[in-house]
Design an enzyme around this catalytic site. Structure first.
Site, short mmCIF file in Angstrom:
data_model
loop_
_atom_site.label_atom_id
_atom_site.label_comp_id
_atom_site.label_asym_id
_atom_site.label_seq_id
_atom_site.Cartn_x
_atom_site.Cartn_y
_atom_site.Cartn_z
N GLY A 231 0.86 -1.11 -0.18
CA GLY A 231 -0.07 0.03 -0.06
C GLY A 231 1.08 1.28 -0.01
O GLY A 231 1.98 1.17 0.05
N SER A 232 0.35 2.18 -0.12
CA SER A 232 0.80 3.65 -0.07
C SER A 232 0.25 4.74 0.39
O SER A 232 -1.08 4.94 0.56
CB SER A 232 1.61 4.00 -1.58
OG SER A 232 2.21 2.86 -2.16
N ASN A 233 0.88 5.78 0.93
CA ASN A 233 0.22 7.01 1.33
C ASN A 233 0.84 8.27 0.38
O ASN A 233 1.99 8.18 -0.10
CB ASN A 233 0.87 7.40 2.77
CG ASN A 233 0.31 6.24 3.75
OD1 ASN A 233 -0.62 5.52 3.57
ND2 ASN A 233 1.36 6.01 4.65
N ASN A 471 -4.72 4.26 -0.61
CA ASN A 471 -5.25 2.98 -1.16
C ASN A 471 -6.59 2.64 -0.67
O ASN A 471 -7.34 1.75 -0.85
CB ASN A 471 -4.62 1.63 -0.78
CG ASN A 471 -2.77 2.09 -0.91
OD1 ASN A 471 -1.95 1.72 -0.11
ND2 ASN A 471 -2.60 2.15 -2.21
#
Length: 764
Positions: A231-233, A471
């Protein structure tokens, strides 16, 4: 046998001039104090050539291994462990798809790819010392062609997203039934937090089991009675919300830790543009993260649905479709496997795509139809346009046609605008396609073109002045259909909460948000533990008391965080066993690499089931029963600080093959906090234990317009060469959530340069 002297001897020359046939004019390469290359050329053609050369200097082995993995040739180097992935890439037709896309690109993009490949080959032709990995393998590098970069890029996003959720639900159907299988989605946190409009919430759409009944019945008939992570921010604040009066963008892409990391820091300039950001070794330009002095951009995975599984029926070697029987295209390919005999892979394709699970001879098989392969892709046409974009709207227009993987593209420009666009090609098809496999013979799940660029979600300068993506669900469920599965809203909600507490967000504030380790599940677990009868075993009672007094932070020094993780992993294991889902991986359809993990899937489902007191998959147990047994199991785990239990292993792909060299190939891990639910998303594979397996490959913050105030860090270093002083020199900064300067001003670069090399134009 490797030693430090051998590692040093394998390093390329990065100081003395190099005469390179193929260059039109001289190019300077200045490396700053962190070894980050700053490349200045006269023309775009020479800039792409020079990036290929410099990538090969620092990352040649990584580039070639990634190309081999993409084209189904990694087992030639890595042996049997890579054969399954090779077979999948052969089934998907990676080489044919990449050659097709290359041929369809516009002249500018093809020229960029060809010039980049020429730069890689110029490095090989300069007869440099080869990276130590070639000596270990007894291998020599192979030349590059323009289409190889498409293969590298396609492999890095290969099948990310929905296909694994659909496959997990398919495998669960005969075990737990349709109603329970439909629950196998990420926890929604009771309310989905939407990216667009920022701050809005909405309820997710549930499965229409009546409408899905034909597909479910067909799947159960075909199957017989018998993980996702990362996932990523990213986030952006507009001028009214920033301490600078300018837009500020920040974030951290999360992926599995691979050595070397998939991103490399570079600065690339010519007469047309001057851009700095994260490159992908093996690929020209800046696909994901960069600024060009006018606009800055970054991405997270959008989790829109770009993959469908079709259940095909076969009779007498033909595939059924509506009222007809169609031929099946079949071929065989040979895989070479290091240390073993060759393997022959039989590949079958129907109108919907390649068979990825099952055998047509059995009468039924699963077929994949994915945006990544189904039609010609022109993503690489976007890259030169993005380099020249001078505003957020221009950048978004430059991405028209991007389809290799789906992204939340967040951007800010020097005029003060911020924006978010879903950069993806999404097929038009029924929402029912998002749950299980679609019956391929009915014609009811067919694609009807793609959602037009103009209809994809986009917002510029939203009310409230900030954008957050992590995400989570992009927009509320509706038409056209975009998404069934997405990450929980926890990270996005926490980032929004932290930003709200900072009415004037500054560049210096980014690191604190990157480093946030507050778990969203403290209240849920403590509420259930508080209502629980006291455990009989003293160790279990002590763990319960420890967790009831926990502050909810996954700090590296916290033993309570270790206890929470052990409890949740024990609960997940019990759920897998009681539901029978622990056996679903034994089904032949579960063999699609990298495979489906019941524990990995249920890890993300568990909070919702616990919150709803949903015991339907517990075979007669209650959640109190699960908690009591899990406390006893978790209490036997060593009471280590979370950072020690969670310490990652940064493993080079050859260190298990050559264990005597592992100490030189593998940079040391360090104690890390966070987990997959926290903003500092240093996650794990729950079936494998508490050690971190994925996290932020890099962290960054762009001060849009004050480019010398930008910062970044990668999790090891700028070089992929184990003998380089820059192989892991950023690791301490990264582990502490600190960042190093993202240098842009050429005068400042000159003052900070630790090495300068001239690439000289030479007669061909």
């Amino acid at each position: 046998m490797l030693d430090a002297a051998t590692l040093r001897a394998a390093l390329p020359d990065t100081r003395n001039p190099q005469a390179l046939p193929g260059l039109d004019a001289d190019v300077s390469v200045q490396r700053d104090e962190w070894g980050i290359p700053h490349i200045r050329a006269a023309t775009a053609a020479d800039a792409h050539f020079a990036l290929g050369f410099v990538h090969a200097q620092d990352r040649l082995f990584q580039m070639e291994l990634c190309r081999r993995r993409a084209l189904g040739r990694a087992a030639e180097w890595l042996g049997a462990e890579a054969a399954g992935g090779d077979a999948l890439c052969r089934r998907l037709g990676m080489e044919a798809a990449c050659r097709r896309d290359y041929a369809a690109l516009g002249g500018e993009a093809r020229g960029m790819l060809d010039r980049y490949a020429a730069g890689v080959n110029a490095f090989l032709d300069s007869r440099p010392p080869l990276p130590v990995e070639y000596g270990l393998l007894g291998a020599t590098p192979e030349p590059w062609e323009g289409w190889h970069s498409i293969a590298v890029m396609r492999r890095l996003g290969l099948l990310m997203g929905s296909v694994w959720f659909k496959l997990a639900r398919i495998l669960a159907l005969p075990v737990v039934g349709a109603e329970n299988a439909a629950k196998l989605r990420y926890d929604d946190g009771e309310d989905e937090l939407l990216c667009i409009p920022p701050g809005a919430t909405g309820a997710r759409m549930a499965a229409d089991l009546a409408a899905l009944r034909p597909a479910i019945a067909a799947l159960l008939d075909a199957m017989g009675p018998d993980e996702t992570g990362g996932g990523s921010n990213n986030w952006a604040v507009g001028p009214a919300r920033s301490a600078t009066g300018r837009p500020v963008l920040a974030g951290d892409p999360h992926r599995a830790f691979e050595m070397p990391g998939m991103y490399a820091q570079h600065h690339l300039a010519c007469d047309e543009w001057d851009a700095v950001g994260l490159t992908v070794p093996g690929v020209p330009a800046f696909p994901h993260f960069m600024h060009n002095g006018q606009v800055a951009c970054c991405v997270t995975h959008a989790f829109v649905d770009i993959h469908d599984l079709f259940l095909e029926r076969f009779e007498d070697g033909l595939c059924l479709f509506r009222d007809a029987r169609e031929p099946v295209r079949s071929r065989t390919e040979t895989l070479r496997v290091r240390g073993e005999a060759d393997r022959v892979v039989t590949i079958h394709e129907t109108r919907h795509g390649p068979v990825v699970a099952g055998d047509p001879a059995s009468g039924a098989a699963l077929v994949l139809r994915s945006v990544q392969f189904a039609d010609t892709d022109l993503s690489f046409d976007c890259l030169p346009r993005m380099l020249r974009a001078a505003s957020v709207p221009a950048l978004f227009e430059a991405t028209r046609g991007w389809g290799l993987i789906d992204h939340n593209l967040v951007a800010g420009d020097v005029a003060g605008r911020i924006g978010h666009r879903v950069r993806a090609l999404v097929p038009r098809r029924p929402r029912l396609n998002g749950w299980f496999a679609v019956p391929g013979w009915t014609g009811e799940g067919e694609w009807d073109g793609y959602i037009p660029h103009e209809q994809m979600p986009e917002v510029i300068d939203p009310a409230g002045g900030s954008i957050v993506t992590a995400n989570n669900r992009v927009v509320a469920d509706g038409e056209p259909y975009l998404c069934t599965d997405c990450h929980p809203p926890y990270r996005a909600a926490r980032i929004a909460e932290l930003l709200a507490a900072l009415p004037r967000f500054a560049v210096a504030d980014a690191a604190a948000i990157h480093a946030d380790v507050l778990s969203p599940h403290r209240a849920l677990f403590q509420r259930r533990l508080r209502a629980l009868p006291a455990p009989v075993a003293p160790e279990a009672a002590a763990l319960r008391e420890l967790l009831l007094n926990w502050d909810g932070r996954m700090d590296a020094g916290s033993t309570a965080a270790t206890g929470y993780n052990a409890l949740r992993r024990a609960m997940t294991g019990i759920l897998a066993r009681r539901s029978g889902l622990d056996a679903m991986a034994s089904h032949p359809w579960a063999a699609v690499p990298p495979g489906v993990s019941a524990v990995g899937n249920l890890w993300w489902v568990l909070p919702r089931l616990l919150r709803d007191d949903d015991a339907a998959m517990l075979d007669g147990w209650s959640w109190d029963d699960v908690l009591l047994h899990a406390l006893e199991e978790a209490a036997t785990a060593p009471p280590l600080p979370w950072g020690e239990a969670h310490r990652p292993a940064f493993q080079h792909p050859l260190s298990t093959m050559f264990p005597q060299c592992a100490a030189l190939l593998d940079p040391p891990g360090m104690p890390l906090g966070g987990d997959g639910d926290t903003v500092m998303a240093i996650g794990l594979l729950p079936a494998a234990g508490p050690a971190a397996t994925y996290g932020a490959l890099c962290r960054y913050v762009f001060d849009v317009g004050d480019w010398e105030n930008c910062r970044w860090a990668v999790f090891h270093g700028a070089s992929g060469q184990p003998g380089s002083p820059h192989y892991a020199d950023q690791a301490p900064e990264w582990a502490a959530c600190r960042m190093v300067p993202m240098r842009y001003d050429w005068a400042a670069i000159g003052r900070a340069a630790s090495a300068t090399q001239w690439l000289r134009a030479a007669p061909g």
